[in-house]
Design a protein around this motif. Structure first.
Motif, PDB file in Angstrom:
ATOM      1  N   ASP A  16     -93.362 -46.114 -12.278  1.00  0.00           N
ATOM      2  CA  ASP A  16     -93.186 -47.838 -11.771  1.00  0.00           C
ATOM      3  C   ASP A  16     -94.546 -49.123 -11.608  1.00  0.00           C
ATOM      4  OD1 ASP A  16     -91.042 -47.121 -10.586  1.00  0.00           O
ATOM      5  OD2 ASP A  16     -91.845 -46.638  -8.507  1.00  0.00           O
ATOM      6  N   ALA A  17     -95.330 -48.003 -12.360  1.00  0.00           N
ATOM      7  CA  ALA A  17     -96.388 -49.074 -12.127  1.00  0.00           C
ATOM      8  C   ALA A  17     -96.128 -49.993 -13.796  1.00  0.00           C
ATOM      9  CB  ALA A  17     -97.752 -48.699 -12.388  1.00  0.00           C
ATOM     10  N   HIS A  18     -96.257 -49.225 -15.274  1.00  0.00           N
ATOM     11  CA  HIS A  18     -96.007 -49.041 -16.517  1.00  0.00           C
ATOM     12  C   HIS A  18     -94.329 -50.186 -16.390  1.00  0.00           C
ATOM     13  CE1 HIS A  18     -98.220 -46.476 -18.844  1.00  0.00           C
ATOM     14  NE2 HIS A  18     -98.777 -45.921 -17.174  1.00  0.00           N
ATOM     15  N   LEU A  19     -93.855 -50.175 -15.997  1.00  0.00           N
ATOM     16  CA  LEU A  19     -92.698 -50.924 -15.811  1.00  0.00           C
ATOM     17  C   LEU A  19     -93.214 -52.668 -14.939  1.00  0.00           C
ATOM     18  CD1 LEU A  19     -89.545 -48.997 -14.980  1.00  0.00           C
ATOM     19  CD2 LEU A  19     -90.136 -49.924 -17.209  1.00  0.00           C
ATOM     20  N   ALA A  20     -93.505 -51.992 -14.458  1.00  0.00           N
ATOM     21  CA  ALA A  20     -94.239 -53.949 -13.401  1.00  0.00           C
ATOM     22  C   ALA A  20     -95.049 -54.318 -14.315  1.00  0.00           C
ATOM     23  CB  ALA A  20     -95.202 -52.780 -11.763  1.00  0.00           C
ATOM     24  N   ARG A  21     -96.013 -54.197 -15.076  1.00  0.00           N
ATOM     25  CA  ARG A  21     -96.612 -54.993 -16.307  1.00  0.00           C
ATOM     26  C   ARG A  21     -95.770 -55.268 -17.345  1.00  0.00           C
ATOM     27  NH1 ARG A  21    -100.415 -50.045 -15.438  1.00  0.00           N
ATOM     28  NH2 ARG A  21     -99.545 -49.331 -16.708  1.00  0.00           N
ATOM     29  N   LEU A  52     -88.112 -45.889 -18.694  1.00  0.00           N
ATOM     30  CA  LEU A  52     -87.655 -45.572 -17.896  1.00  0.00           C
ATOM     31  C   LEU A  52     -86.598 -44.974 -18.339  1.00  0.00           C
ATOM     32  CD1 LEU A  52     -86.077 -49.307 -20.303  1.00  0.00           C
ATOM     33  CD2 LEU A  52     -87.235 -49.417 -18.023  1.00  0.00           C
ATOM     34  N   ARG A  53     -87.007 -43.771 -18.035  1.00  0.00           N
ATOM     35  CA  ARG A  53     -86.121 -41.930 -18.538  1.00  0.00           C
ATOM     36  C   ARG A  53     -87.293 -41.372 -17.249  1.00  0.00           C
ATOM     37  NH1 ARG A  53     -84.361 -40.226 -23.855  1.00  0.00           N
ATOM     38  NH2 ARG A  53     -83.226 -39.184 -22.412  1.00  0.00           N
ATOM     39  N   GLU A  54     -88.330 -41.701 -16.565  1.00  0.00           N
ATOM     40  CA  GLU A  54     -89.254 -40.923 -16.205  1.00  0.00           C
ATOM     41  C   GLU A  54     -89.181 -41.591 -14.557  1.00  0.00           C
ATOM     42  OE1 GLU A  54     -91.875 -38.783 -17.309  1.00  0.00           O
ATOM     43  OE2 GLU A  54     -93.174 -38.629 -15.512  1.00  0.00           O
ATOM     44  N   PRO A  55     -88.739 -40.794 -13.478  1.00  0.00           N
ATOM     45  CA  PRO A  55     -89.201 -41.113 -12.057  1.00  0.00           C
ATOM     46  C   PRO A  55     -90.727 -40.781 -12.206  1.00  0.00           C
ATOM     47  CG  PRO A  55     -88.669 -38.916 -12.114  1.00  0.00           C
ATOM     48  CD  PRO A  55     -88.390 -39.398 -13.678  1.00  0.00           C
ATOM     49  N   GLY A  56     -91.067 -42.021 -10.332  1.00  0.00           N
ATOM     50  CA  GLY A  56     -91.672 -42.120  -9.907  1.00  0.00           C
ATOM     51  C   GLY A  56     -92.742 -43.191 -10.200  1.00  0.00           C
ATOM     52  N   ARG A  57     -93.841 -43.250  -9.572  1.00  0.00           N
ATOM     53  CA  ARG A  57     -94.690 -44.194  -8.537  1.00  0.00           C
ATOM     54  C   ARG A  57     -95.475 -44.908 -10.372  1.00  0.00           C
ATOM     55  NH1 ARG A  57     -98.087 -45.014  -4.330  1.00  0.00           N
ATOM     56  NH2 ARG A  57     -95.490 -44.013  -3.177  1.00  0.00           N
ATOM     57  N   ARG A  58     -95.920 -43.531 -10.855  1.00  0.00           N
ATOM     58  CA  ARG A  58     -95.813 -44.285 -12.002  1.00  0.00           C
ATOM     59  C   ARG A  58     -95.723 -44.574 -12.742  1.00  0.00           C
ATOM     60  NH1 ARG A  58    -102.024 -43.663 -10.515  1.00  0.00           N
ATOM     61  NH2 ARG A  58    -102.125 -43.581 -11.992  1.00  0.00           N
ATOM     62  N   ARG A 109     -98.073 -48.999  -4.270  1.00  0.00           N
ATOM     63  CA  ARG A 109     -97.887 -49.802  -5.617  1.00  0.00           C
ATOM     64  C   ARG A 109     -98.183 -51.320  -5.284  1.00  0.00           C
ATOM     65  NH1 ARG A 109     -93.770 -46.753  -4.350  1.00  0.00           N
ATOM     66  NH2 ARG A 109     -92.557 -45.247  -6.114  1.00  0.00           N
ATOM     67  N   ARG A 110     -98.925 -51.941  -5.789  1.00  0.00           N
ATOM     68  CA  ARG A 110     -99.334 -53.290  -5.680  1.00  0.00           C
ATOM     69  C   ARG A 110     -99.962 -53.632  -7.124  1.00  0.00           C
ATOM     70  NH1 ARG A 110     -97.903 -52.271  -1.328  1.00  0.00           N
ATOM     71  NH2 ARG A 110     -98.791 -52.326   0.916  1.00  0.00           N
ATOM     72  N   LEU A 111     -99.589 -55.027  -7.125  1.00  0.00           N
ATOM     73  CA  LEU A 111     -99.511 -55.752  -7.829  1.00  0.00           C
ATOM     74  C   LEU A 111     -99.992 -56.846  -7.811  1.00  0.00           C
ATOM     75  CD1 LEU A 111     -99.985 -56.540 -11.160  1.00  0.00           C
ATOM     76  CD2 LEU A 111     -97.498 -56.269 -11.366  1.00  0.00           C
ATOM     77  N   ARG A 112    -101.201 -57.905  -7.818  1.00  0.00           N
ATOM     78  CA  ARG A 112    -101.362 -59.168  -7.228  1.00  0.00           C
ATOM     79  C   ARG A 112    -102.552 -59.831  -7.710  1.00  0.00           C
ATOM     80  NH1 ARG A 112    -100.912 -57.896  -1.043  1.00  0.00           N
ATOM     81  NH2 ARG A 112     -98.937 -56.714  -0.937  1.00  0.00           N
ATOM     82  N   LYS A 113    -102.484 -60.848  -7.970  1.00  0.00           N
ATOM     83  CA  LYS A 113    -102.960 -62.484  -8.922  1.00  0.00           C
ATOM     84  C   LYS A 113    -104.339 -62.426  -7.883  1.00  0.00           C
ATOM     85  CE  LYS A 113    -102.468 -66.374 -11.553  1.00  0.00           C
ATOM     86  NZ  LYS A 113    -101.709 -67.409 -11.019  1.00  0.00           N
TER      87      LYS A 113
END
Length: 509
Positions: free
Chosen positions: A224-229, A216-222, A398-402
């Motif tokens: 974002d991926a952790h938060l998306a999970r 939550l204190r880190e910018p960028g796509r990596r 950035r993709r997260l697909r079932k």
């Protein structure tokens, strides 16, 4: 720069008067209410006051502030006392005057050198949340947008000012939407509790960064991926009960899970001497249903058998020397029907075929992960995730697909695999009573195939095998269920007809 003079001129232009930076104020108001609550709000750079009037009409105690007197006078003519003239560099309000501070189409209008002072003022008057919309492109006149930067730049400015991303910010802007944002972006932040910020300034995280980071204190796509999970894991939350975030790290994911409701108790567990105090001081002040414990995820003895509704554990099993020990513990503490969701990097190896991360003891692909989990749980859902910018698939979006189950393709197109599984439910006592002395019959020549052995050992009823070698074979009349995969060849087809005629249920795999 004299912003009052500049924007008195701006609002004197006929093409700007009564204009707004957004088309649907109700949509913005709904987002603010859903993610920041209905407490008091200050809209900084309110312009003609459309957002303030929209929120006020919805019962929110909303106020607006603008550098120019003209829109302030117009706003007070319609809603007396709700609009104030002043500078974002020196807001005329005491500290923590408003639960939420919003600002749309404002911050890009100030000089870059003034941004730290402006954000310091937003931080001072906000109690908890900040909702921001701003442009990342030059304006049509090439004059008004003085600070044009992308999301990552703005996020870092807010982090330096004492904010973190709102834990549910991806409910406002989804993970995949972040890949292709328009000229205007939405950012949501949460004010870090003062004691936590004093104890853990942003610089203090650098020593932990190789193993732990507060995403939550880190910018960028990596990040974002952790938060998306964790945003995905919220879909598996129970309505009430106990949830464990196993190997929670610095606790940001536990905080995402803990936003659900007070009836869901979330416990984060980690071995880190730095992690647990950090998580407690940063997240527990806002979430009374959240707690943290120092401990080894392979020893969940602090939790009783069948006491937990959901276990979440992302990027964990590859760090464990004996992941099976962990899964046994997860199975033990889960209630019947309880769920487990995890993730692993997909074949993160270098040119030597080894994982270069010194903290990883195992390299996983999907079959290995699925096989490990199938020994303890029933597989329910599978997701494939990419983020780009890393060692594997660096150009991926950035993709997260079932995925469809069973997963038969696309296994080289994942950076991470996410797997959601379930502990089987115990049949009702009356069903067990009626089924006493009866067995499940596997009609197959291949009882060792995973389509059978992945579940038959845990079947709550006796299991017998019937080899369909002849159509004359008799199916036991007391069979509870006939299970097979072969509906195409003889004598299997005839034997299925015989079972149906004898009113024995048939399950086709």
């Amino acid at each position: 720069m004299n912003y009052t003079q500049e924007y008195d001129e701006y609002w004197s232009r006929p093409d700007r008067w009564q204009s707004h930076s957004f088309e649907d104020p109700d949509a913005i108001a709904r987002q603010i209410e859903e993610l920041c609550g209905r407490g008091s709000l200050l809209d900084v750079g309110c312009g003609m006051g459309l957002l303030v009037s929209t929120l006020a009409a919805r019962g929110v105690d909303a106020h607006g502030l603008d550098a120019s007197s003209r829109p302030v006078e117009e706003g007070n003519r319609k809603l007396p006392g709700r609009f104030h003239q002043g500078s974002i560099l020196s807001l005329p309000f005491p500290a923590e005057s408003f639960d939420t501070v919003s600002s749309t189409d404002c911050l890009e209008h100030i000089a870059e050198a003034d941004v730290p002072s402006a954000l310091k003022e937003l931080h001072r008057v906000a109690r908890r949340f900040v909702f921001i919309q701003l442009a990342t492109k030059p304006d049509r006149d090439g004059r008004w947008h003085l600070c044009v930067h992308d999301r990552a730049w703005w996020e870092l400015q807010f982090f330096n000012a004492g904010f973190r991303k709102h834990p549910l910010s991806q409910l406002a802007v989804s993970y995949e939407t972040l890949e292709n944002e328009s000229w205007q972006i939405t950012l949501l932040f949460e004010k870090i509790p003062a004691a936590a910020l004093a104890a853990y300034p942003l610089a203090s995280l650098q020593a932990e960064r190789d193993l732990h980071m507060d995403m939550l204190r880190e910018p960028g796509r990596r990040s974002d991926a952790h938060l998306a999970r964790y945003i995905l894991a919220r879909e598996y939350l129970p309505k009430e009960g106990l949830v464990i975030d196993a190997a929670c790290g610095l606790g940001y994911g536990s905080a995402i899970l803990g936003q659900a409701n007070i009836a869901v108790k979330v416990v984060g567990i980690d071995t880190g001497d730095f992690a647990i105090p950090y998580a407690e001081r940063n997240f527990c002040p806002y979430l009374p249903n959240l707690s943290f414990q120092k401990g080894d995820v392979c020893d969940l003895s602090a939790f009783a058998d069948a006491s937990v509704e959901l276990v979440v554990s992302f990027e964990t099993v590859e760090h464990l020397r004996e992941p099976a020990t962990f899964l046994k513990e997860v199975r033990r503490v889960l209630k019947p029907g309880g769920r487990f969701i995890c993730s692993v990097p997909n074949l993160w190896v270098d040119e030597t075929g080894k994982d270069p991360n010194p903290w990883h003891f195992h390299v996983f692909d999907f079959p290995k992960l699925a096989g490990l989990c199938a020994d303890y749980f029933d597989l329910r859902d599978v997701y494939r995730q990419t983020a780009g910018g890393g060692m594997k698939l660096p150009d991926a979006p950035r993709r997260l697909r079932k995925m469809n189950v069973p997963v038969t393709s696309g296994q080289d197109e994942a950076e991470w695999w996410l797997l959601a599984a379930e502990k089987e439910s115990v049949p009702a006592p009356e069903l067990l009573s009626r089924a006493s002395g009866r067995s499940v019959v596997l009609m197959t020549s291949y009882p060792g195939h995973s389509v059978y052995c992945s579940w038959s050992a845990r079947c709550p009823f006796p299991v017998t095998v019937l080899n369909p070698s002849s159509a004359d074979i008799e199916i036991p009349s007391d069979a509870l269920l006939l299970v097979t995969h072969d509906t195409y060849t003889e004598p299997a087809r005839t034997l299925i007809r015989k079972a149906v005629a004898a009113q024995i249920p048939v399950l086709i795999l």
